[in-house]
Design a protein around this motif. Sequence first.
Motif, PDB file in Angstrom:
ATOM      1  N   THR A   1     -16.830 -15.398   0.968  1.00  0.00           N
ATOM      2  CA  THR A   1     -15.573 -14.834   1.448  1.00  0.00           C
ATOM      3  C   THR A   1     -14.688 -15.928   2.041  1.00  0.00           C
ATOM      4  O   THR A   1     -15.085 -16.586   2.995  1.00  0.00           O
ATOM      5  N   PRO A   2     -13.492 -16.097   1.498  1.00  0.00           N
ATOM      6  CA  PRO A   2     -12.580 -17.098   2.062  1.00  0.00           C
ATOM      7  C   PRO A   2     -11.788 -16.543   3.252  1.00  0.00           C
ATOM      8  O   PRO A   2     -11.627 -15.329   3.397  1.00  0.00           O
ATOM      9  N   PHE A   3     -11.293 -17.430   4.074  1.00  0.00           N
ATOM     10  CA  PHE A   3     -10.384 -17.080   5.164  1.00  0.00           C
ATOM     11  C   PHE A   3      -9.044 -16.707   4.563  1.00  0.00           C
ATOM     12  O   PHE A   3      -8.525 -17.401   3.689  1.00  0.00           O
ATOM     13  N   GLU A   4      -8.458 -15.591   5.015  1.00  0.00           N
ATOM     14  CA  GLU A   4      -7.184 -15.128   4.476  1.00  0.00           C
ATOM     15  C   GLU A   4      -5.996 -15.936   4.964  1.00  0.00           C
ATOM     16  O   GLU A   4      -4.958 -15.975   4.306  1.00  0.00           O
ATOM     17  N   GLY A   5      -6.101 -16.543   6.126  1.00  0.00           N
ATOM     18  CA  GLY A   5      -4.959 -17.281   6.665  1.00  0.00           C
ATOM     19  C   GLY A   5      -3.848 -16.329   7.052  1.00  0.00           C
ATOM     20  O   GLY A   5      -4.095 -15.235   7.556  1.00  0.00           O
ATOM     21  N   GLY A   6      -2.614 -16.733   6.806  1.00  0.00           N
ATOM     22  CA  GLY A   6      -1.469 -15.883   7.129  1.00  0.00           C
ATOM     23  C   GLY A   6      -1.437 -15.503   8.601  1.00  0.00           C
ATOM     24  O   GLY A   6      -1.612 -16.356   9.475  1.00  0.00           O
ATOM     25  N   ARG A   7      -1.239 -14.225   8.859  1.00  0.00           N
ATOM     26  CA  ARG A   7      -1.140 -13.747  10.248  1.00  0.00           C
ATOM     27  C   ARG A   7      -2.425 -14.025  11.027  1.00  0.00           C
ATOM     28  O   ARG A   7      -2.403 -14.157  12.239  1.00  0.00           O
ATOM     29  N   HIS A   8      -3.538 -14.120  10.324  1.00  0.00           N
ATOM     30  CA  HIS A   8      -4.816 -14.381  10.989  1.00  0.00           C
ATOM     31  C   HIS A   8      -4.895 -15.810  11.524  1.00  0.00           C
ATOM     32  O   HIS A   8      -5.567 -16.055  12.525  1.00  0.00           O
ATOM     33  N   GLN A   9      -4.217 -16.747  10.880  1.00  0.00           N
ATOM     34  CA  GLN A   9      -4.247 -18.138  11.341  1.00  0.00           C
ATOM     35  C   GLN A   9      -3.683 -18.248  12.753  1.00  0.00           C
ATOM     36  O   GLN A   9      -4.235 -18.965  13.595  1.00  0.00           O
TER      37      GLN A   9
END
Length: 143
Positions: A126-134
């Motif tokens: 599972t990759p990190f989604e980034g975006g708002r989660h970063q």
Amino acid sequence: MKIAIGNDHAGTDYKNQIVKYLESRDIEVINYGTNEADSVDYPDFVHPVANDVENEKVHLGIIICGSGNGAAMTANKHQGIRAALCWTKELAQLAREHNDANVLSIPARFTSLPQAVEMVKTFLDTPFEGGRHQRRVDKIACQ
């Protein structure tokens, strides 16, 4: 890919099965865990995993103790660690997607061996989604 793994006495059987799984995927494993069932102190086996992840000697870490709590608490004392205590593959997925977790903490006394291996598979795939989660991940570190 290279993974560091550490466990106390409660996680020896789990560690052995997880290492077999990782090696079947041609993942290099650095084993800091005990290979015995005799009582040991989990921090002695968790700190080396956290150090390797924090210093980028490995890509990710896996830690295992009876409840998973002590191992996670120990790992999370390291500034660069985001250890996630998971007991389902769904939690492991969210830990990676939303929190960019870099260490998976497994509660050996509260998950089955097949569940643990499935969590590891999910965590790795599972990759990190980034975006708002970063933005949120950036706020985890103490200033």
